[in-house]
Design a protein around this motif. Sequence first.
Motif, PDB file in Angstrom:
ATOM      1  N   ARG A 130     -13.351  -4.008   1.365  1.00 51.94           N
ATOM      2  CA  ARG A 130     -12.523  -5.019   0.726  1.00 51.94           C
ATOM      3  C   ARG A 130     -12.179  -4.614  -0.709  1.00 51.94           C
ATOM      4  N   GLU A 131     -13.173  -4.066  -1.452  1.00 50.75           N
ATOM      5  CA  GLU A 131     -12.915  -3.633  -2.827  1.00 50.75           C
ATOM      6  C   GLU A 131     -11.820  -2.568  -2.882  1.00 50.75           C
ATOM      7  N   VAL A 132     -11.915  -1.591  -1.991  1.00 54.82           N
ATOM      8  CA  VAL A 132     -10.920  -0.517  -1.992  1.00 54.82           C
ATOM      9  C   VAL A 132      -9.557  -1.056  -1.566  1.00 54.82           C
ATOM     10  N   TYR A 187       0.805  -1.214   0.000  1.00 61.39           N
ATOM     11  CA  TYR A 187       0.000   0.000   0.000  1.00 61.39           C
ATOM     12  C   TYR A 187       0.841   1.269   0.000  1.00 61.39           C
ATOM     13  N   GLN A 188       2.149   1.128  -0.291  1.00 65.31           N
ATOM     14  CA  GLN A 188       3.022   2.283  -0.248  1.00 65.31           C
ATOM     15  C   GLN A 188       2.603   3.340  -1.261  1.00 65.31           C
ATOM     16  N   GLU A 189       2.173   2.895  -2.438  1.00 67.40           N
ATOM     17  CA  GLU A 189       1.769   3.841  -3.481  1.00 67.40           C
ATOM     18  C   GLU A 189       0.586   4.686  -3.029  1.00 67.40           C
ATOM     19  N   ALA A 190      -0.357   4.060  -2.312  1.00 71.35           N
ATOM     20  CA  ALA A 190      -1.518   4.804  -1.816  1.00 71.35           C
ATOM     21  C   ALA A 190      -1.093   5.846  -0.784  1.00 71.35           C
ATOM     22  N   GLN A 191      -0.121   5.494   0.042  1.00 72.94           N
ATOM     23  CA  GLN A 191       0.348   6.444   1.049  1.00 72.94           C
ATOM     24  C   GLN A 191       1.063   7.623   0.407  1.00 72.94           C
ATOM     25  N   ASP A 192       1.668   7.407  -0.759  1.00 72.05           N
ATOM     26  CA  ASP A 192       2.402   8.472  -1.442  1.00 72.05           C
ATOM     27  C   ASP A 192       1.477   9.456  -2.162  1.00 72.05           C
ATOM     28  N   LEU A 241      -6.205  -0.860  -3.762  1.00 70.42           N
ATOM     29  CA  LEU A 241      -5.013  -0.162  -3.272  1.00 70.42           C
ATOM     30  C   LEU A 241      -3.804  -1.087  -3.241  1.00 70.42           C
ATOM     31  N   ALA A 242      -4.018  -2.355  -2.875  1.00 67.41           N
ATOM     32  CA  ALA A 242      -2.905  -3.315  -2.856  1.00 67.41           C
ATOM     33  C   ALA A 242      -2.346  -3.521  -4.258  1.00 67.41           C
ATOM     34  N   GLN A 243      -3.240  -3.595  -5.240  1.00 69.51           N
ATOM     35  CA  GLN A 243      -2.777  -3.746  -6.615  1.00 69.51           C
ATOM     36  C   GLN A 243      -2.070  -2.486  -7.088  1.00 69.51           C
ATOM     37  N   ALA A 244      -2.632  -1.316  -6.745  1.00 72.30           N
ATOM     38  CA  ALA A 244      -2.017  -0.056  -7.167  1.00 72.30           C
ATOM     39  C   ALA A 244      -0.629   0.111  -6.580  1.00 72.30           C
ATOM     40  N   GLY A 245      -0.417  -0.384  -5.349  1.00 76.41           N
ATOM     41  CA  GLY A 245       0.868  -0.225  -4.698  1.00 76.41           C
ATOM     42  C   GLY A 245       1.979  -1.050  -5.295  1.00 76.41           C
ATOM     43  N   THR A 246       1.633  -2.048  -6.106  1.00 81.56           N
ATOM     44  CA  THR A 246       2.662  -2.918  -6.696  1.00 81.56           C
ATOM     45  C   THR A 246       2.777  -2.756  -8.212  1.00 81.56           C
TER      46      THR A 246
END
Length: 469
Positions: free
Chosen positions: A385-387, A42-47, A391-396
């Motif tokens: 769960r959807e979000v 989820y690093q990308e979401a935090q950024d 977010l997990a996919q977006a972070g990778t």
Amino acid sequence: MNIKMVSMGCALVLLVTGCTMIPEYSRPDAPIPEQWPQGPAYQEAQDTLGAPLPAELHWRDYYADEGLRQIIDLALENNRDLRLAALNVERARAYYRIQRAELLPSVNATGSAYKERIPADLSSTGQRMTAEEYRADIGISAWELDFFGRIRSLSQSALEEFFATEQARRSARILLVSEVANAYLTLAADRENLELAQATLASQQGAYDLIRRRFEVGLVPELDLRQVQTRVDAARVDLYRFIELVARDENALNLLVGSTVPPDLSPPALSGLTPMRPLSPGTSSEVLLTRPDILQAENLLKAANANIGAARAALFPRITLTTSVGTASSELSGLFESGSGTWMFSPRIVLPIFDPRTWAALTVTQVEREMAVTRYEGAVQSAFREVADTLAQAGTLEDRLKAQQSLLEATEATYRISNLRYEKGTDIYLGVLDAQRSLYAAQQGLITTRLTQFANQVRLYAVLGGGAE
């Protein structure tokens, strides 16, 4: 007389706006964590915490590609599912008006004529006679005085159901916008795959022609010729497969739009699309409570809560009123003469004493409210769960795209070296075929990864409530 009219008006206002037996509503606690999941995925979401929230961003500002914008406009205008959702809203609004109108009396004007021949032995005068009666009335029939709020509770339930259909329409709009965007992106990716298959077939056909000439003069074995022929045939199979996929993608996009998409709006290759704006999921999961599907579930919960008030009111007396004023006469010519006025006042009260159905109906409404609470909580959990998955996919995905690009560069170098080694006679053609297969797979993998990244951005915008008015 004026005092009486004012008193009647005040009583009417109290009947329409008085209290009800609806239980006090409180929103259930959301059964989800207050914060989004944390971790490497989820690093990308935090950024992106400084970026705008999806619900605050109009879809025109989010989707920067002009062709996609115009296609979404066409879909919002012509899509039949969205049109049906709008009609459902209109129907729910009409149902609410019908239920709301039950609070007010129905005033009707009536006219009647009666004529009967009475024989002598039935006549009060001992002579046969003809009885006539003519009437003209205006009045109220069986108007329920809503002292205990039964009708107001049903009206409130209908209002919440109307709100729920409006939220369903907003959900349908979000879904349509995201489906059009995904169909547009899929068409762009398959067209890029088709171009890749055409280029690969042309390259393999050139290699086949060269090796066939060498085989004909005895410079290479037949095995090399047959091996390169397999790659030509495989490229041809892929070419026809992507021709079919592009046609099916166009059909899917036309269905979503509700009409044929103009050729000038067809998407370019996926690599040529304008990127979407960065988004932020916010710092708290409470943003989910503004999603239309969550609001719809809450409106239905409020409707179920209002039904309890109606079921409670059914345990109390029900008062109805029938009244009329008018004129009556035994002759039509005397119907409106002085002294022919009539009036009628007939109140009626029904006091429930023993009717087990009313208590069972109250239990039903209470259970239905608990079911609505459960559905609301389930909707919130599913949305979380959807979000979280998105977010997990977006972070990778950014790292995956870089890795795929590096893989493509490595396989291109491998293919180039294998060709040189084969030309110099230091390697067999099987090494070239393996390198070519790896290069083709890496090129397709890069297209797929780019499509996944675009689709993830579309999904993140949708699952966080973006795309509604």
